[in-house]
Motif scaffolding. Structure first.
Motif, PDB file in Angstrom:
ATOM      1  N   ILE A 145       0.843  -1.204   0.000  1.00  0.00           N
ATOM      2  CA  ILE A 145       0.000   0.000   0.000  1.00  0.00           C
ATOM      3  C   ILE A 145       0.876   1.251   0.000  1.00  0.00           C
ATOM      4  CG2 ILE A 145      -1.646   1.361   1.353  1.00  0.00           C
ATOM      5  CD1 ILE A 145      -2.787  -1.348   2.371  1.00  0.00           C
ATOM      6  N   LEU A 181      -5.380  -3.482   1.417  1.00  0.00           N
ATOM      7  CA  LEU A 181      -5.897  -3.064   2.720  1.00  0.00           C
ATOM      8  C   LEU A 181      -6.722  -4.185   3.354  1.00  0.00           C
ATOM      9  CD1 LEU A 181      -6.140  -0.870   4.858  1.00  0.00           C
ATOM     10  CD2 LEU A 181      -8.121   0.015   3.612  1.00  0.00           C
ATOM     11  N   VAL A 200     -12.829  -8.227  -7.427  1.00  0.00           N
ATOM     12  CA  VAL A 200     -13.107  -8.059  -6.002  1.00  0.00           C
ATOM     13  C   VAL A 200     -13.137  -9.407  -5.282  1.00  0.00           C
ATOM     14  CG1 VAL A 200     -14.853  -7.262  -4.344  1.00  0.00           C
ATOM     15  CG2 VAL A 200     -14.374  -5.925  -6.385  1.00  0.00           C
ATOM     16  N   LEU A 254      -4.947   2.293  -7.225  1.00  0.00           N
ATOM     17  CA  LEU A 254      -5.966   2.519  -6.201  1.00  0.00           C
ATOM     18  C   LEU A 254      -6.690   1.218  -5.893  1.00  0.00           C
ATOM     19  CD1 LEU A 254      -7.706   4.333  -4.372  1.00  0.00           C
ATOM     20  CD2 LEU A 254      -9.182   4.702  -6.351  1.00  0.00           C
ATOM     21  N   GLU A 255      -7.076   0.498  -6.923  1.00  0.00           N
ATOM     22  CA  GLU A 255      -7.789  -0.761  -6.745  1.00  0.00           C
ATOM     23  C   GLU A 255      -6.906  -1.796  -6.043  1.00  0.00           C
ATOM     24  OE1 GLU A 255      -9.623   1.520 -10.075  1.00  0.00           O
ATOM     25  OE2 GLU A 255      -7.584   0.985  -9.559  1.00  0.00           O
ATOM     26  N   SER A 300     -10.383 -10.693  -2.817  1.00  0.00           N
ATOM     27  CA  SER A 300     -10.361  -9.992  -1.528  1.00  0.00           C
ATOM     28  C   SER A 300     -11.431 -10.521  -0.588  1.00  0.00           C
ATOM     29  CB  SER A 300     -10.564  -8.493  -1.729  1.00  0.00           C
ATOM     30  OG  SER A 300      -9.493  -7.952  -2.445  1.00  0.00           O
ATOM     31  N   THR A 333     -14.510  -4.187  -9.543  1.00  0.00           N
ATOM     32  CA  THR A 333     -14.769  -2.771  -9.286  1.00  0.00           C
ATOM     33  C   THR A 333     -14.597  -2.026 -10.598  1.00  0.00           C
ATOM     34  OG1 THR A 333     -12.459  -2.275  -8.778  1.00  0.00           O
ATOM     35  CG2 THR A 333     -13.891  -2.854  -6.925  1.00  0.00           C
ATOM     36  N   SER A 342      -4.479  -1.112  -4.004  1.00  0.00           N
ATOM     37  CA  SER A 342      -4.356  -0.673  -2.614  1.00  0.00           C
ATOM     38  C   SER A 342      -5.571  -1.082  -1.784  1.00  0.00           C
ATOM     39  CB  SER A 342      -4.187   0.844  -2.542  1.00  0.00           C
ATOM     40  OG  SER A 342      -2.974   1.231  -3.115  1.00  0.00           O
ATOM     41  N   GLU A 343      -6.744  -1.018  -2.375  1.00  0.00           N
ATOM     42  CA  GLU A 343      -7.951  -1.439  -1.667  1.00  0.00           C
ATOM     43  C   GLU A 343      -7.885  -2.926  -1.315  1.00  0.00           C
ATOM     44  OE1 GLU A 343     -10.967  -0.304  -4.457  1.00  0.00           O
ATOM     45  OE2 GLU A 343     -11.050   1.767  -3.738  1.00  0.00           O
ATOM     46  N   SER A 344      -7.451  -3.742  -2.271  1.00  0.00           N
ATOM     47  CA  SER A 344      -7.316  -5.179  -2.012  1.00  0.00           C
ATOM     48  C   SER A 344      -6.245  -5.449  -0.971  1.00  0.00           C
ATOM     49  CB  SER A 344      -6.968  -5.926  -3.306  1.00  0.00           C
ATOM     50  OG  SER A 344      -8.017  -5.826  -4.227  1.00  0.00           O
TER      51      SER A 344
END
Length: 192
Positions: A35, A64, A140, A57-58, A143, A132, A60-62
């Motif tokens: 991240i 997280l 998604v 960004l995507e 995750s 996403t 980083s979301e995963s």
């Protein structure tokens, strides 16, 4: 501190819990680093090129999700979770341990529900190939499975802590657990 001497099952459960939690904790840490790198690269790209790098960004979301849910078991195994000990510090140790055991048992029950709900959602997400829609499409469903893995591992830690508490033994991560896994094995073998 008086408590029941550990038995062979307690030692085995401690070793298994630490062997389960340590790699997941390492993966959670690597996700945190990913991240940080992704955000840094994205900020530099925005300042230099005037636009974001597609997918960061995507990703980083995963990452997280991995950081939080893969880190649950490690946090429970090292006793690093957020806790307020104002009341239990004032209680006699056996009473405090039984209270902790009751809490860990309630946590275990809740985590079973979380596993069920997460599994249902991950299955549906996988069947639908959920993605996403940002700068790029990002899957998604992987995750969502990380939630299931993290909750299952945390359930194992929670059940071990429940067992240890009701035996009036130190929880995972309390002072006596801060030693190398091999040292724990050696000490138990010498005692048998």
């Amino acid at each position: 501190m008086s408590h029941v001497p550990p038995n062979k099952l307690s030692g085995l459960l401690r070793r298994l819990a630490l062997r389960l939690a340590a790699p997941l904790g390492a993966l959670a840490s690597l996700s945190t680093i990913a991240i940080m790198v992704a955000v840094t690269v994205d900020v530099v790209s925005r300042n230099v090129a005037g636009r974001s790098v597609p997918g960061l960004l995507e990703m980083s979301e995963s990452a997280l999700v991995a950081t939080v849910f893969l880190g649950l078991a490690y946090t429970g195994a090292t006793n690093a979770h957020v806790a307020v000990d104002l009341m239990t510090d004032k209680l006699p140790l056996p009473v405090a341990r039984r209270l902790a055991g009751t809490v860990w048992l309630a946590v275990s029950a809740m985590v079973v529900w979380f596993i069920y709900a997460s599994f249902e959602r991950a299955s549906a997400s996988t069947a639908a190939s959920e993605v996403t829609h940002g700068l790029m499409e990002w899957p998604v469903w992987p995750s969502r499975w990380l939630l299931v893995v993290g909750f299952v591992a945390f359930l194992m830690i929670s059940l071990v802590n429940t067992y240890l508490s009701f035996r009036n033994e130190p929880l995972l991560g309390e002072a006596e657990d801060f030693r190398e896994d091999d040292e724990l094995s050696t000490r138990e073998e010498a005692g048998s």
